[in-house]
Design an enzyme around this catalytic site. Structure first.
Site, PDB file in Angstrom:
ATOM      1  N   HIS A 106       3.556   6.510  -6.917  1.00 12.03           N
ATOM      2  CA  HIS A 106       2.817   7.670  -7.436  1.00 12.03           C
ATOM      3  C   HIS A 106       3.720   8.910  -7.395  1.00 12.03           C
ATOM      4  O   HIS A 106       3.763   9.708  -8.327  1.00 12.03           O
ATOM      5  CB  HIS A 106       1.575   7.877  -6.556  1.00 12.03           C
ATOM      6  CG  HIS A 106       0.469   8.642  -7.204  1.00 12.03           C
ATOM      7  ND1 HIS A 106      -0.683   8.965  -6.536  1.00 12.03           N
ATOM      8  CD2 HIS A 106       0.320   9.167  -8.444  1.00 12.03           C
ATOM      9  CE1 HIS A 106      -1.489   9.644  -7.352  1.00 12.03           C
ATOM     10  NE2 HIS A 106      -0.898   9.778  -8.502  1.00 12.03           N
ATOM     11  N   HIS A 156       0.835  -1.208   0.000  1.00 11.78           N
ATOM     12  CA  HIS A 156       0.000   0.000   0.000  1.00 11.78           C
ATOM     13  C   HIS A 156       0.871   1.260   0.000  1.00 11.78           C
ATOM     14  O   HIS A 156       0.725   2.136  -0.845  1.00 11.78           O
ATOM     15  CB  HIS A 156      -0.912  -0.028   1.233  1.00 11.78           C
ATOM     16  CG  HIS A 156      -1.799   1.171   1.376  1.00 11.78           C
ATOM     17  ND1 HIS A 156      -3.157   1.125   1.138  1.00 11.78           N
ATOM     18  CD2 HIS A 156      -1.544   2.459   1.734  1.00 11.78           C
ATOM     19  CE1 HIS A 156      -3.678   2.318   1.318  1.00 11.78           C
ATOM     20  NE2 HIS A 156      -2.725   3.157   1.702  1.00 11.78           N
ATOM     21  N   GLU A 157       1.799   1.309   0.944  1.00 16.49           N
ATOM     22  CA  GLU A 157       2.637   2.508   1.050  1.00 16.49           C
ATOM     23  C   GLU A 157       3.559   2.639  -0.161  1.00 16.49           C
ATOM     24  O   GLU A 157       3.837   3.749  -0.623  1.00 16.49           O
ATOM     25  CB  GLU A 157       3.447   2.495   2.353  1.00 16.49           C
ATOM     26  CG  GLU A 157       2.604   2.505   3.630  1.00 16.49           C
ATOM     27  CD  GLU A 157       1.559   3.611   3.665  1.00 16.49           C
ATOM     28  OE1 GLU A 157       1.751   4.660   3.021  1.00 16.49           O
ATOM     29  OE2 GLU A 157       0.519   3.416   4.335  1.00 16.49           O
TER      30      GLU A 157
HETATM   31 ZN   LIG Z   1      -2.941   5.248   1.906  1.00 21.14          ZN
END
Ligand SMILES: [Zn+2]
Length: 677
Positions: free
Chosen positions: A473, A466-467
């Protein structure tokens, strides 16, 4: 030579050199420089152009962001009394600067002039977006209001900030006001050993014998989940759901805070020319209108309810047959669910984590990303804040630098809880040079002990993915200007797309086989164990979904069509929603709203739906990989180019549609949650 390492912004942050005594001089210096520059920029002699006005402004704020970011980062990962003191002493100065900036109408005027100039049409899409975002933020900050209204607007902002702080203070004080010290150990049957030890220590600190139970999560959660004693669970439940309500101390009652906040938020919206606060909240978000959000939530509720009802019926039946609980009450839900889960899926987190040593997980995650996005990830060396921090270089296949990643994996006493991604340096192309982005990934995994590697639970593996999704991004941005590069300028309700997207890979057999090796035998994860994990993945997903919908609906209705002057109370609004979408029966005394901090302490007001909204996007984006193959390079390249690389330079819906070839649909989310029509 620069003597203060916080002012050395030429390369990577100087973590080896930064000391608490550097903070005040650096921040004072940067604030003074920025104020001098702003005074110059707003003078009539400066053209309202990108080069003369907008870019110098961006660069000045970036210097402050980077220096203050390094301080905030050290405060979070290497906390000590001196650094905390330096952070707290300088925070008000930084906050005051940003408030000044938001209220500076001369700056606003320059942005408007740039927007109206001939040059604007010739700017890149990213630069136009930065100018438009600035104008929007000034407008929503009350910059366009007439003097009288502006004064009222400022009063409202101030009172709201105080109320939002008061809400969480009341909640914390009310949480702390309750404790129960149990003296008979048989009353705590079922509660795990480590929780009992902590409870015993807490009682000792009070000079008492026995086990002190509190309403804080590490105590309350396990008791509700594991304690066999039903009346004990009921007492704790009642105390928990009546915190900061009329059933406790009057000065800690949040009811009037809620009422006042709802009135003020509506008044603020009306000053800005909107009918409701929810409409204001939607302006910088991806969702078009409160009506669109409500329709989305109602649709999801309609689809999830049959599954939620089935989950609840199974749980009730199990509780009455196996646990001797004839009628499920709210304080039985967590307890009975844990028992049912253990019965149905006979495996433990402990068993699974033996297959996920940290180095193997990292290797597997990096290989996946290398394949999907055509990059290379190799170890690198740099100054860090702790010996456990690992540094990696991300390059293109020819070895040219794309960005750097600092990974701080293990839990420490000096580190804040949770896991997060932070920007250390944001990508920027200036005349002649390109600044490569740098990301921090901070986690709280168990440190290696006795020569054994750190072993991660499957949840921790998902946290890491997730991180890293947020990190990619930021790092794979191709935007040349600061304001909309990476995660900057991305709509709040779309920001979790790249992160939740990455979690999906943790449920792929083909991905997991390459990233597992048993701590003793080095064998990969057995298929039979994986199948059990998959079967347990959607345990009670129907019940969990409708609960989230209930929270999102009450948040939206209270900020949209609820009338604070009317006859109904917020609690009645909540009860009405529950009667339609909840499956668990809530006792009459439940005062959930009085501890709904997400919404009444600030950030998520008329925004709680964002969690589910972004999940639709991430699941639907991932479904293209399911169609084309989870390692498909062409799909990967498209996701990189259309979603990750463009950051906030265009609306999230355009990025999504460019990647997926159509607008988002809810089907993949339902399928991933085991809710197939
Ligand atoms: Zn998040």
């Amino acid at each position: 030579m620069i003597e203060n390492p916080l002012l050395d912004l030429a390369g990577l942050p100087r973590y080896g050199l930064i000391r608490p005594e550097h903070v005040a001089p650096a921040i004072d210096e940067l604030l003074a420089q920025n104020r001098t520059l702003i005074a110059k920029l707003i003078s009539p002699s400066v053209q309202p152009s990108w080069d003369e006005f907008a870019e110098p402004m961006e660069n000045a704020n970036e210097r402050l962001t980077r220096a203050w970011g390094a301080v905030a980062h050290l405060h979070a990962v290497d906390d000590n009394a001196a650094m905390r003191g330096a952070y707290n002493a300088n925070l008000p100065k930084v906050t005051r600067y940003y408030t000044e900036l938001a209220q500076n109408l001369d700056l606003y005027g320059k942005f408007k002039a740039l927007r109206a100039s001939e040059e604007f049409a010739r700017l890149s899409g990213a630069r136009r977006k930065i100018v438009d975002n600035s104008l929007r933020d000034y407008r929503l900050g009350g910059a366009e209001l007439a003097a009288e209204k502006k004064r009222r607007f400022a009063e409202i902002q101030e009172e709201l900030a105080a109320l939002e702080a008061k809400f969480s203070e009341n909640l914390l004080d009310a949480t702390n006001a309750f404790s129960e010290t149990v003296v008979d150990r048989t009353d705590l049957l079922g509660v795990p050993e480590d929780v009992l030890r902590a409870a015993e220590d807490a009682a000792h600190r009070d000079g008492r014998k026995g086990w002190k139970l509190t309403l804080h999560a590490p105590s309350y959660g396990p008791v509700m989940q594991y304690a066999e004693n039903r009346t004990l669970r009921e007492r704790l439940y009642r105390a928990h759901v009546t915190r900061a309500s009329e059933f406790g101390k009057p000065d800690l009652d949040n009811s009037s805070v809620i009422d006042r906040e709802l009135r003020l938020r509506r008044e603020k919206a009306r000053l800005l020319g909107y009918r409701t606060f929810a409409q204001v909240s939607m302006v910088p978000k991806m969702a078009d209108s409160p009506e669109a959000v409500l329709a989305f939530l109602e649709d999801l509720a309609r689809r999830a309810l049959p599954y939620a009802r089935r989950d609840y019926a199974e749980l009730s039946e199990f509780a009455s047959r196996e646990l001797g609980v004839p009628k499920l009450e709210a304080w039985d839900i967590a307890f009975a669910s844990e028992k049912l889960r253990a019965r149905r899926y006979s495996f433990s987190d402990q068993e699974v984590k033996q297959y996920f040593p940290e180095h193997k997980v990292l290797q597997g995650m990096f290989r996946l990303v290398e394949t999907l996005y055509g990059v290379r990830i190799v170890p690198d060396a740099a100054e860090t804040w702790h010996p456990d921090v690992k540094v990696f270089r991300i390059t293109d296949p020819r070895g040219a630098l794309i960005g750097r990643l600092f990974l701080d994996p293990y839990s420490r006493e000096t580190k804040r809880g949770g896991a997060w991604m932070d920007e250390a340096i944001t990508r920027q192309r200036t005349k002649g040079s390109l600044l490569a982005p740098v990301a921090h990934l901070v986690c709280n995994f168990p440190a290696p002990v006795g020569g054994r590697p750190s072993l991660l639970t499957h949840d921790e593996v998902m946290t890491l993915f997730h991180e890293f999704g947020h990190g990619l991004h930021h790092l794979l941005s191709q935007v040349d200007d600061l304001g909309v590069s990476g995660i900057r300028g991305v709509e709040w309700d779309a920001i979790e797309l790249p992160s939740q997207f990455m979690e999906n890979f943790c449920w792929e057999w083909d991905v997991l086989t390459g990233m597992t090796a048993h701590a003793e035998s080095a064998a990969p994860l057995p298929r039979a164990l994986f199948d059990k994990m998959l079967a347990a993945k959607n345990f009670q997903s129907g019940m969990q979904t409708v609960r989230q919908i209930e929270f999102a609906l009450v948040d939206m209705h209270l900020h949209h069509d609820y009338d604070p002057e009317g006859a109904k109370t917020p609690l009645e609004v909540l009860k009405e929603i529950r009667s339609r979408v909840a499956v668990v029966v809530t006792p009459e005394y439940n005062r959930f709203l009085n501890n709904f901090s997400h919404v009444f302490s600030g950030a998520y007001a008329a925004g709680y739906y964002s969690y589910k909204w972004a999940e639709v996007l991430s699941a639907d984006a991932y479904s293209l990989f399911e169609e084309n193959g989870v390692f498909d390079e062409r799909t990967g390249a498209r996701f990189r180019d259309e979603v990750l690389a463009v950051g906030g330079s265009r609306p999230a819906i355009e990025s999504f549609t460019a990647f997926r070839g159509r607008g988002p649909t809810i089907d993949a989310l339902l399928r991933h949650n085991g809710m197939i029509a």
